[in-house]
Design a protein around this motif. Structure first.
Motif, PDB file in Angstrom:
ATOM      1  N   MET A   1      90.638  84.166  80.432  1.00  0.00           N
ATOM      2  CA  MET A   1      90.833  85.214  79.745  1.00  0.00           C
ATOM      3  C   MET A   1      89.835  85.424  78.769  1.00  0.00           C
ATOM      4  SD  MET A   1      93.271  87.203  80.098  1.00  0.00           S
ATOM      5  CE  MET A   1      94.195  88.479  79.176  1.00  0.00           C
ATOM      6  N   ILE A   2      89.601  86.445  78.114  1.00  0.00           N
ATOM      7  CA  ILE A   2      88.695  86.914  77.381  1.00  0.00           C
ATOM      8  C   ILE A   2      88.898  86.281  75.826  1.00  0.00           C
ATOM      9  CG2 ILE A   2      87.243  88.583  76.199  1.00  0.00           C
ATOM     10  CD1 ILE A   2      88.051  90.453  78.772  1.00  0.00           C
ATOM     11  N   SER A   3      87.898  85.858  75.225  1.00  0.00           N
ATOM     12  CA  SER A   3      87.856  85.257  73.690  1.00  0.00           C
ATOM     13  C   SER A   3      86.978  86.258  72.908  1.00  0.00           C
ATOM     14  CB  SER A   3      87.769  83.985  73.361  1.00  0.00           C
ATOM     15  OG  SER A   3      87.325  83.721  72.391  1.00  0.00           O
ATOM     16  N   ARG A   4      87.742  86.890  72.048  1.00  0.00           N
ATOM     17  CA  ARG A   4      86.686  87.920  71.175  1.00  0.00           C
ATOM     18  C   ARG A   4      85.641  87.126  70.614  1.00  0.00           C
ATOM     19  NH1 ARG A   4      86.679  92.775  68.817  1.00  0.00           N
ATOM     20  NH2 ARG A   4      88.955  93.013  69.339  1.00  0.00           N
ATOM     21  N   GLU A   5      85.554  85.915  70.092  1.00  0.00           N
ATOM     22  CA  GLU A   5      84.531  84.991  69.863  1.00  0.00           C
ATOM     23  C   GLU A   5      83.413  84.989  70.636  1.00  0.00           C
ATOM     24  OE1 GLU A   5      87.884  83.874  69.374  1.00  0.00           O
ATOM     25  OE2 GLU A   5      87.777  84.959  67.411  1.00  0.00           O
ATOM     26  N   GLN A   6      83.849  84.722  72.086  1.00  0.00           N
ATOM     27  CA  GLN A   6      82.869  84.386  72.874  1.00  0.00           C
ATOM     28  C   GLN A   6      81.995  85.886  73.103  1.00  0.00           C
ATOM     29  OE1 GLN A   6      85.977  83.226  76.089  1.00  0.00           O
ATOM     30  NE2 GLN A   6      84.801  81.361  76.337  1.00  0.00           N
ATOM     31  N   ASN A   7      82.637  86.903  73.203  1.00  0.00           N
ATOM     32  CA  ASN A   7      81.839  88.041  73.292  1.00  0.00           C
ATOM     33  C   ASN A   7      81.577  88.912  72.138  1.00  0.00           C
ATOM     34  OD1 ASN A   7      81.852  87.964  76.152  1.00  0.00           O
ATOM     35  ND2 ASN A   7      83.914  88.590  76.382  1.00  0.00           N
ATOM     36  N   PHE A   8      81.455  88.352  71.087  1.00  0.00           N
ATOM     37  CA  PHE A   8      81.258  88.638  69.717  1.00  0.00           C
ATOM     38  C   PHE A   8      80.240  89.679  69.699  1.00  0.00           C
ATOM     39  CE2 PHE A   8      79.913  88.993  65.285  1.00  0.00           C
ATOM     40  CZ  PHE A   8      80.970  89.530  64.671  1.00  0.00           C
ATOM     41  N   SER A   9      78.962  89.252  70.008  1.00  0.00           N
ATOM     42  CA  SER A   9      77.748  90.167  69.807  1.00  0.00           C
ATOM     43  C   SER A   9      77.977  91.624  70.510  1.00  0.00           C
ATOM     44  CB  SER A   9      76.611  89.391  70.266  1.00  0.00           C
ATOM     45  OG  SER A   9      76.476  89.202  71.549  1.00  0.00           O
ATOM     46  N   PHE A  10      78.589  91.552  71.860  1.00  0.00           N
ATOM     47  CA  PHE A  10      78.640  92.745  72.391  1.00  0.00           C
ATOM     48  C   PHE A  10      79.822  93.678  71.864  1.00  0.00           C
ATOM     49  CE2 PHE A  10      80.639  95.203  76.143  1.00  0.00           C
ATOM     50  CZ  PHE A  10      79.279  95.460  76.661  1.00  0.00           C
ATOM     51  N   PHE A  11      81.030  93.047  71.692  1.00  0.00           N
ATOM     52  CA  PHE A  11      82.074  93.635  71.016  1.00  0.00           C
ATOM     53  C   PHE A  11      81.809  94.287  69.507  1.00  0.00           C
ATOM     54  CE2 PHE A  11      83.714  92.233  74.753  1.00  0.00           C
ATOM     55  CZ  PHE A  11      84.219  93.510  75.517  1.00  0.00           C
ATOM     56  N   ASP A  12      80.787  93.597  69.016  1.00  0.00           N
ATOM     57  CA  ASP A  12      80.575  93.785  67.536  1.00  0.00           C
ATOM     58  C   ASP A  12      80.016  95.277  67.489  1.00  0.00           C
ATOM     59  OD1 ASP A  12      80.339  93.201  64.748  1.00  0.00           O
ATOM     60  OD2 ASP A  12      78.113  92.806  65.072  1.00  0.00           O
ATOM     61  N   ASN A  13      79.417  95.684  68.503  1.00  0.00           N
ATOM     62  CA  ASN A  13      79.176  97.111  68.691  1.00  0.00           C
ATOM     63  C   ASN A  13      80.375  97.981  69.002  1.00  0.00           C
ATOM     64  OD1 ASN A  13      78.213  99.680  69.636  1.00  0.00           O
ATOM     65  ND2 ASN A  13      76.561  98.857  70.590  1.00  0.00           N
ATOM     66  N   PRO A  14      80.693  99.016  67.858  1.00  0.00           N
ATOM     67  CA  PRO A  14      81.838  99.823  67.937  1.00  0.00           C
ATOM     68  C   PRO A  14      81.819 100.798  69.169  1.00  0.00           C
ATOM     69  CG  PRO A  14      80.397 100.627  66.264  1.00  0.00           C
ATOM     70  CD  PRO A  14      79.608  99.500  66.749  1.00  0.00           C
ATOM     71  N   PHE A  15      80.633 100.838  69.940  1.00  0.00           N
ATOM     72  CA  PHE A  15      81.009 101.782  71.067  1.00  0.00           C
ATOM     73  C   PHE A  15      81.752 101.056  72.225  1.00  0.00           C
ATOM     74  CE2 PHE A  15      79.448 102.971  75.340  1.00  0.00           C
ATOM     75  CZ  PHE A  15      79.603 104.313  75.167  1.00  0.00           C
ATOM     76  N   PHE A  16      81.794  99.743  72.307  1.00  0.00           N
ATOM     77  CA  PHE A  16      82.599  98.940  73.272  1.00  0.00           C
ATOM     78  C   PHE A  16      83.792  98.510  72.895  1.00  0.00           C
ATOM     79  CE2 PHE A  16      78.133  98.024  74.074  1.00  0.00           C
ATOM     80  CZ  PHE A  16      77.755  98.631  75.205  1.00  0.00           C
ATOM     81  N   SER A  17      85.103  98.885  73.605  1.00  0.00           N
ATOM     82  CA  SER A  17      86.323  98.594  73.164  1.00  0.00           C
ATOM     83  C   SER A  17      86.476  97.149  73.737  1.00  0.00           C
ATOM     84  CB  SER A  17      87.267  99.659  73.619  1.00  0.00           C
ATOM     85  OG  SER A  17      88.630  99.296  73.504  1.00  0.00           O
TER      86      SER A  17
END
Length: 191
Positions: A1-17
């Motif tokens: 499952m996805i962890s927000r911390e693992q993908n933080f740099s990507f999802f830090d961009n508000p364009f990506f939900s």
């Protein structure tokens, strides 16, 4: 499952939900289960999005370029397709995926824009032809015998590519799709 911390740099961009990405992952995992495709046994070489307008494609491209760089920008089957290599891979189905495919629109309208498919690598056997590969995959998985999925076999054409690149796409309700092909996308680009 996805962890927000693992993908933080990507999802830090508000364009990506993050929620849309997690929903896409869940849909892919459900489709893989229906297909009896153990994703853990195959490399997921890239994720892909679909857009309906030039403006939407440009927004995606701008946002993706904040997280990575262009690996390729070829014309494939008559339309521009960008491959963006992310600086930090996304965790998807317990794999690290570093490439996002962004096809610019052609003449097809998709029911929804955003995350649409993944591609996984099922390698050729030694001396196997493209047709033999397709036959082997079809006879092993029997996707073409299933009534609740749509199966499409194609071979994308890119000028200058020297490797055969057959692809089998399996979709459910035409909203989520898993494609398999014999070479990693980076190997195709280098060819």
């Amino acid at each position: 499952m996805i962890s927000r911390e693992q993908n933080f740099s990507f999802f830090d961009n508000p364009f990506f939900s993050y929620d849309e990405f997690a929903k896409f992952e869940q849909q892919i995992l459900q489709l893989a289960e229906k297909m009896a495709l153990p994703l853990q046994d195959y490399v997921i070489d890239h994720l892909a999005v679909r857009v309906n307008s030039e403006q939407s494609a440009q927004r995606w491209l701008s946002a993706l370029l904040m997280c990575g760089e262009i690996l390729s920008d070829n014309i494939v089957n008559g339309r521009k397709i960008y491959l963006i290599q992310l600086d930090t891979p996304l965790t998807f189905a317990n794999q690290q995926v570093q490439i996002i495919e962004l096809p610019f629109p052609k003449n097809k309208h998709y029911p929804q824009e955003g995350w649409e498919h993944i591609e996984a690598v099922i390698p050729f056997l030694p001396k196997e032809t493209a047709n033999a590969w397709v036959e082997r995959i079809n006879s092993h998985f029997l996707w073409n015998k299933m009534t609740d999925v749509s199966v499409k076999v194609s071979e994308p054409k890119v000028e200058g590519e020297r490797l055969p690149n057959p692809s089998i796409a399996v979709s459910c309700d035409h909203s989520t799709c898993i494609k398999v092909h014999p070479y990693h996308i980076k190997t195709i680009v280098v060819s």
